[in-house]
Design a protein around this motif. Structure first.
Motif, PDB file in Angstrom:
ATOM      1  N   ASP A 225     -16.931   8.971  -3.219  1.00 17.13           N
ATOM      2  CA  ASP A 225     -15.767   8.491  -3.968  1.00 17.13           C
ATOM      3  C   ASP A 225     -14.469   9.030  -3.391  1.00 17.13           C
ATOM      4  O   ASP A 225     -13.441   8.350  -3.415  1.00 17.13           O
ATOM      5  CB  ASP A 225     -15.872   8.883  -5.443  1.00 17.13           C
ATOM      6  CG  ASP A 225     -16.906   8.054  -6.188  1.00 17.13           C
ATOM      7  OD1 ASP A 225     -17.152   6.905  -5.779  1.00 17.13           O
ATOM      8  OD2 ASP A 225     -17.473   8.554  -7.174  1.00 17.13           O
ATOM      9  N   GLY A 227     -14.189  10.165  -0.214  1.00 19.11           N
ATOM     10  CA  GLY A 227     -14.181  10.076   1.246  1.00 19.11           C
ATOM     11  C   GLY A 227     -14.391  11.412   1.924  1.00 19.11           C
ATOM     12  O   GLY A 227     -13.901  11.643   3.035  1.00 19.11           O
ATOM     13  N   ASN A 256     -21.095   5.739   2.890  1.00 18.49           N
ATOM     14  CA  ASN A 256     -19.986   5.286   2.056  1.00 18.49           C
ATOM     15  C   ASN A 256     -18.840   6.301   2.067  1.00 18.49           C
ATOM     16  O   ASN A 256     -17.666   5.919   1.970  1.00 18.49           O
ATOM     17  CB  ASN A 256     -20.465   5.057   0.620  1.00 18.49           C
ATOM     18  CG  ASN A 256     -19.483   4.246  -0.195  1.00 18.49           C
ATOM     19  OD1 ASN A 256     -18.749   3.406   0.321  1.00 18.49           O
ATOM     20  ND2 ASN A 256     -19.442   4.489  -1.487  1.00 18.49           N
ATOM     21  N   ASN A 260     -14.980   5.343   3.032  1.00 20.77           N
ATOM     22  CA  ASN A 260     -13.826   5.648   2.183  1.00 20.77           C
ATOM     23  C   ASN A 260     -12.909   6.705   2.778  1.00 20.77           C
ATOM     24  O   ASN A 260     -11.917   7.079   2.162  1.00 20.77           O
ATOM     25  CB  ASN A 260     -14.301   6.114   0.812  1.00 20.77           C
ATOM     26  CG  ASN A 260     -14.970   4.996   0.026  1.00 20.77           C
ATOM     27  OD1 ASN A 260     -14.690   3.825   0.242  1.00 20.77           O
ATOM     28  ND2 ASN A 260     -15.869   5.354  -0.876  1.00 20.77           N
ATOM     29  N   THR A 291     -22.269  -1.113   3.860  1.00 20.08           N
ATOM     30  CA  THR A 291     -21.478   0.114   3.854  1.00 20.08           C
ATOM     31  C   THR A 291     -21.102   0.527   5.270  1.00 20.08           C
ATOM     32  O   THR A 291     -19.968   0.935   5.539  1.00 20.08           O
ATOM     33  CB  THR A 291     -22.269   1.241   3.167  1.00 20.08           C
ATOM     34  OG1 THR A 291     -22.810   0.774   1.934  1.00 20.08           O
ATOM     35  CG2 THR A 291     -21.378   2.432   2.893  1.00 20.08           C
ATOM     36  N   ARG A 294     -18.163  -1.470   6.530  1.00 21.55           N
ATOM     37  CA  ARG A 294     -16.863  -0.982   6.069  1.00 21.55           C
ATOM     38  C   ARG A 294     -16.408   0.234   6.880  1.00 21.55           C
ATOM     39  O   ARG A 294     -15.223   0.395   7.162  1.00 21.55           O
ATOM     40  CB  ARG A 294     -16.921  -0.637   4.592  1.00 21.55           C
ATOM     41  CG  ARG A 294     -17.057  -1.850   3.696  1.00 21.55           C
ATOM     42  CD  ARG A 294     -17.125  -1.463   2.228  1.00 21.55           C
ATOM     43  NE  ARG A 294     -16.067  -0.566   1.844  1.00 21.55           N
ATOM     44  CZ  ARG A 294     -16.246   0.667   1.361  1.00 21.55           C
ATOM     45  NH1 ARG A 294     -17.474   1.152   1.191  1.00 21.55           N
ATOM     46  NH2 ARG A 294     -15.218   1.425   1.040  1.00 21.55           N
TER      47      ARG A 294
END
Length: 401
Positions: A225, A227, A256, A260, A291, A294
């Protein structure tokens, strides 16, 4: 409610023990509405049991890992026993303490009533609904008890519905209770950006050797959340050293964290997590690749196309969400716009790209459609524009010849 101990030393003989046990007494009094007499044994911090006549819990013996010896729960009483550890050090300021952590050696079960079981199931049901926002609060509103089954279900509902502040208020109630609440608690704290509290709670659980794969997964989620790549990597390393089983979700969350992050090396680190996932024998899923995509968002086009090749290698098929994400990233949709609403707007943007890129994007879309995936509206618009621009280029090339 009475806590009996083997030994004659009085609680106040030790300030540290006195503080801990006074907190136990406070919690007992709050639940039972009575008074608590607390004594301790100098050689064993606690050796006894807590009794109440409010319900019928069968007897069970709990063995502890550290200072607590063993607790015999009598058949004639309902038993609530919380291992309290305030800040894990006697000198920790009260304002900085996150609360108690249970350390019983095995799960301490506080038996719920039939009504509490029903309430927990309803909270789970409503919390999982797409439109459950506001509904779980109505289900939970009348509950004034402290059973972890209900409180954990309420926290999970708050987490799923994005009601993080309300979930945090429940966490403040439940943090003095049982271990199963801590995985959800860490996630909630991560969503709220309370990173210092996340790390402090994590360190408490590590110190007490209470980390399992669920708690570890929640810690990686919290790192994702924010990063925080380094925190995600540390947790994975801790799991490896402790022999805690890792599953694909742990690595997906670590990747992830890269997605982020603003770290310039996030793509390479994400690739490292992915490679480690494969080395452990785990199979990537579409979530893994979405993921990873991204994390690769600013990589050269060749690397994005190689990602598609790797998906084929592992027999992972794109879905509608992945298809849209890939097209947005590959065709360089301007950031800040939620979607390309008009075909003319899409055409203005992607006309600037090399024709080779447009053809590669069109081939990808066609392959997705051949696998019977229904594209969402954004992808359908892009598909139409890609075809128009490719046809236009062919027409111009034909006229030249």
């Amino acid at each position: 409610m009475l806590l009996l101990a083997r030994g004659t030393s009085v609680l106040h003989q030790s300030k540290a023990c006195g503080f801990v046990f006074q907190r136990i007494a406070t919690v007992i009094e709050r639940i039972a509405g009575g008074s608590a007499v607390v004594r301790h044994d100098e050689s064993k911090l606690c050796h006894g049991y807590i009794c109440s006549t409010s319900s019928n819990l069968s007897a069970k013996r709990y063995n502890t890992h550290d200072a607590f010896a063993q607790v015999d729960l009598p058949k004639q009483g309902s038993c609530y026993f919380w291992r309290q550890r305030e800040g894990l050090s006697a000198h920790a300021p009260a304002g900085e303490q996150l609360g108690a952590v249970v350390n019983t050696g095995e799960s301490l079960v506080i038996e719920p009533t039939e009504e509490e079981k029903w309430l927990a199931s309803q909270l789970k049901k409503v919390g999982n609904r797409k439109n459950g926002h506001g509904q779980w609060q109505k289900v939970y509103a009348e509950y004034s008890g402290l059973n972890p089954l209900v409180l954990t279900a309420a926290m999970q509902a708050a987490l799923r519905q994005g009601d993080y502040e309300e979930g945090f208020h429940i966490y403040q109630k439940v943090r003095h209770m049982t271990l199963p609440t801590y995985a959800v608690s860490i996630k909630l704290l991560g969503k709220l950006g309370k990173l210092d509290e996340v790390e402090r709670l994590w360190r408490q659980l590590v110190e007490l050797d209470l980390v399992n794969r669920f708690v570890a997964g929640s810690r990686i989620d919290a790192a994702a959340d924010s990063g925080d790549i380094q925190a995600a990597a540390r947790v994975l390393q801790y799991m490896k050293e402790k022999g805690i089983e890792t599953i694909d979700v742990h690595f997906n969350s670590a990747i992830n964290a890269c997605a982020n992050s603003q770290d310039a090396n996030r793509a390479d680190i994400a690739q490292g997590f992915f490679d480690e996932m494969l080395r452990t024998g785990l199979k990537p899923t579409i979530v893994t690749y979405a993921t990873l995509l991204r994390a690769f968002r600013q990589m050269p086009k060749e690397r994005l196309l190689n990602l598609l090749m790797d998906m084929k290698k592992h027999n992972v098929k794109a879905n509608a969400v992945f298809a849209e994400s890939f097209l947005f990233i590959f065709l360089q949709k301007p950031r800040g716009k939620t979607c390309w609403r008009e075909q003319s707007e899409i055409a203005v943007q992607i006309r600037k790209l090399p024709m080779a890129d447009l053809r590669a994007a069109k081939e990808f879309v066609d392959e997705v459609k051949r696998s019977n995936v229904k594209l969402n509206m954004s992808s359908e618009r892009i598909d139409v524009v890609l075809q128009l621009l490719i046809d236009e280029a062919r027409s111009i090339l034909g006229q030249r010849h």
